[in-house]
Design a protein around this motif. Sequence first.
Motif, PDB file in Angstrom:
ATOM      1  N   SER A 154     -26.485  37.898  -3.177  1.00  0.00           N
ATOM      2  CA  SER A 154     -27.920  38.071  -2.925  1.00  0.00           C
ATOM      3  C   SER A 154     -28.306  39.535  -2.721  1.00  0.00           C
ATOM      4  O   SER A 154     -29.361  39.975  -3.192  1.00  0.00           O
ATOM      5  CB  SER A 154     -28.338  37.253  -1.705  1.00  0.00           C
ATOM      6  OG  SER A 154     -27.619  37.672  -0.560  1.00  0.00           O
ATOM      7  N   GLN A 155     -27.438  40.312  -2.028  1.00  0.00           N
ATOM      8  CA  GLN A 155     -27.781  41.692  -1.698  1.00  0.00           C
ATOM      9  C   GLN A 155     -27.003  42.722  -2.504  1.00  0.00           C
ATOM     10  O   GLN A 155     -27.330  43.911  -2.449  1.00  0.00           O
ATOM     11  CB  GLN A 155     -27.546  41.938  -0.202  1.00  0.00           C
ATOM     12  CG  GLN A 155     -28.336  41.009   0.703  1.00  0.00           C
ATOM     13  CD  GLN A 155     -28.066  41.264   2.167  1.00  0.00           C
ATOM     14  OE1 GLN A 155     -27.414  42.238   2.543  1.00  0.00           O
ATOM     15  NE2 GLN A 155     -28.579  40.389   3.022  1.00  0.00           N
ATOM     16  N   THR A 158     -22.360  44.921   0.946  1.00  0.00           N
ATOM     17  CA  THR A 158     -22.077  44.493   2.310  1.00  0.00           C
ATOM     18  C   THR A 158     -21.050  45.435   2.916  1.00  0.00           C
ATOM     19  O   THR A 158     -20.409  46.224   2.211  1.00  0.00           O
ATOM     20  CB  THR A 158     -21.544  43.051   2.347  1.00  0.00           C
ATOM     21  OG1 THR A 158     -21.421  42.638   3.711  1.00  0.00           O
ATOM     22  CG2 THR A 158     -20.169  42.956   1.702  1.00  0.00           C
TER      23      THR A 158
END
Length: 401
Positions: A154-155, A158
């Motif tokens: 999703s991003q 991390t």
Amino acid sequence: MLGKLSYTAAMRTLQRYILIELLRVFVFVLSVMTVLLVFLGVFREASANGLGLLEIVQILPYIIPSLLPFTIPATMLLSVCVVYGRMAGDQEITAAKAAGINVLSLLWPSFFLGGLLSVCALLLTDQVTPWSEANIRRIVTAAMENILLEVLRSQHQTTGLSGGTISVHDIRGKTLIRPTFRYFINGTQQVTARAQEARLQFDLENQQVLLQLKRAQIDVPGQGRQWLEEFEQPFPLSFGKFAPKPRHLSVQEIELKLTKLDKEITFLRNRLAIRNALLLANGHFQELSDGMVELTAAQMAELHNSYFRLRAEVHQRFALACSCFCFVLVGSPFAVLQARRQFLTNFILCFLPIVLVYYPLILLANNLSRTGTVNPVWAMWVGNGIMILAGLFVLRRVARH
């Protein structure tokens, strides 16, 4: 002869009745206490690791066996307070004594059940708890792997792997497409690794994450750039609470580790002694202060700490398992002596000294044994010894009256 047979039959009937009552109350109270503690345990695991509903359902069967060794002794104490307190309050004990039945024979069902449950608690602690903990760690680790992949999906970035960062272009299944890893070696040097694709393999047994890169470009400060077709780099798991603890091991595994640690300590001691003897024999006195003695002493201190912790765990495990019988030895005659139907009063009067004396003694003995200050062979049994003496004292008063 008929009178003797009638007496024996009556005594066995009473003992069977008491045993059934004890089991009935014990199962009910244990079920209630276990359900309450299970919800607390699940909530703790879920809040600490961000688990979802699926993971909570998966770890639920493994939390229950790991809680039973802690709930069984108190549950058994409450059970004997309920059963014998009610019987004494209803004058059933007095009626049995008037019929010529020895009151001690009425206590045998509780002693038998207490001893049996002590064995069960030991088996649960030694065999079932390590199995449960291993499965909980496996489920939580798999959940964390999925969480990490979902965050990357999703991003696309991390933080993880020993304080480093991960960024990806895309994710296909569990394969990272065109990832970039930045991590530190020796605590200061930052390494940058780029690859066409990569996978993160969580190795719970070795407490590490294995980074597997294909067609990788590695930039190491001071060493330039390297091109590798395949590259693997292990990282320790960042969630240190999953590191193996003594309570996660069986007694057999602990004994093997103790033997290994003892050999390592002996080897270091002998190696240092031989080295110092050779230096003295050859007149190399200055080399005696080169720091090897301090380094070896530090290594031996660390090994000794591990040895003491494991040794204390073994004796603590047996002592806490036997606490079930010790609680019964005190609680059963105490409930008869009080002759009250208010089982909660009996339980509090009996359990309060246990909380104030027994458990602090166990905790103190455990802490001192883990540092090697006292010998756990006798220290861990001081609390049980006091409980047995108190139980025999109350038992004698019951037998006299």
